[in-house]
Enzyme design. Structure first.
Site: not given
Ligand SMILES: NC(=O)c1ccc[n+]([C@@H]2O[C@H](COP(=O)([O-])OP(=O)(O)OC[C@H]3O[C@@H](n4cnc5c(N)ncnc54)[C@H](OP(=O)(O)O)[C@@H]3O)[C@@H](O)[C@H]2O)c1
Length: 256
Positions: A118, A132, A136
């Site tokens: 989340s 967004y 969540k």
């Molecule tokens: N970064 C932050 O500050 C943060 C903070 C709190 C929570 N989060 C959460 O952490 C999780 C991971 O995010 P992240 O920060 O690591 O960003 P990220 O590097 O962009 O990772 C997200 C991944 O989800 C994949 N994705 C998106 N749509 C998809 C689909 N339909 N089917 C399969 N895979 C899909 C993306 O694939 P593609 O490479 O193909 O686009 C990407 O590899 C998310 O749920 C995000 O909401 C992130």
């Protein structure tokens, strides 16, 4: 990668296998028990195929991490219904699709843990985050309720709530927000400036992986795990403030 390094038979899934080279190279080099599979969480067939592929070589699925997500960042008014549905399709229904297909397996095994990634944004709102954040919040409510349903089958539910993490997280603006005439342009620009600078100073993503590993390894895991000092501070402030006081904290920090 961390799970594979700790000896878990790991299936790293991605919707675009063209992005798999790096992880495959590392897995080969370190001789890790890791395979890459194609999985698009918005496509039911793709979810079923990925799970069937896992079960060709394994007779159980012990851990599922629902991590796929992106952020639609803009005002509700500037976000089209299709853009909002697409956001929920990935962040909420994607996890639902995976869980509905894996739960019968875990239920038969009488064991398993589901880790839903989340966000601290699953606990509080912020400007330009309405879509967004609500995806969540929904994931949080879903997971919290499911944990009661699943206890009887020995299945655990865990929520991971990162603050700002230094990743390539995709912030997607609604089409209407690209228009400089949007009534929300000023607010959007302020938020964007702040978000980009906070991401540059974000927590190392390895910390998220470490917390996930800790949750999985725990016989009796917590319902929620915050990751990052920013997340801890925000939730602490949320707990110790009235709604009005907290609104001021968010505005002072994000819209200054
Ligand atoms: N970064 C932050 O500050 C943060 C903070 C709190 C929570 N989060 C959460 O952490 C999780 C991971 O995010 P992240 O920060 O690591 O960003 P990220 O590097 O962009 O990772 C997200 C991944 O989800 C994949 N994705 C998106 N749509 C998809 C689909 N339909 N089917 C399969 N895979 C899909 C993306 O694939 P593609 O490479 O193909 O686009 C990407 O590899 C998310 O749920 C995000 O909401 C992130």
């Amino acid at each position: 990668m961390l799970l594979a390094r700790k000896g878990f038979d790991t299936f790293a899934t991605m919707r675009n296998l063209n992005k798999s080279k790096e992880i495959i190279d590392v897995a080969k080099k370190e001789n890790l028990p890791l395979q890459v599979l194609e999985l698009d969480v918005t496509d039911g067939r793709s979810v079923v195929d990925a799970i069937n592929n896992i079960l060709k070589g394994k007779d159980s699925i012990d851990v599922v991490v629902n991590n796929a997500g992106y952020g639609l960042m803009g005002s509700l008014e500037d976000s089209s219904l299709d853009e909002i549905k697409a956001q929920f399709e990935t962040n909420l229904f994607g996890a639902i699709r995976v869980m509905q297909n894996v739960l019968p397996i875990m239920r038969k095994q009488k064991t398993g843990i589901i880790v839903n990634v989340s966000s601290v944004a699953g606990r509080l709102g912020f400007p330009m985050g309405s879509v967004y954040v609500s995806s969540k919040f929904a994931l949080e409510g879903l997971s919290e309720s499911m944990s009661y349903e699943l206890k009887q089958f020995g299945i655990k539910m865990v929520l991971i709530e990162p603050g700002v993490i230094k990743t390539n997280f995709a912030f997607i603006k609604p089409k209407k927000a690209l228009d400089t005439n949007s009534s929300y342009s000023e607010l959007m620009n302020k938020m964007q400036e702040n978000l980009f600078s906070t991401i540059a100073n974000g927590t190392d993503p390895k910390e998220v992986a470490t917390v996930i590993l800790r949750a999985i390894a725990d016989e009796s895991p917590e319902q929620r795990y915050l990751v990052g000092n920013d997340a801890l501070a925000l939730i602490d402030a949320r707990k110790n403030s009235t709604d009005k006081e907290f609104e001021n904290i968010i505005e002072e920090n994000l819209l200054r």
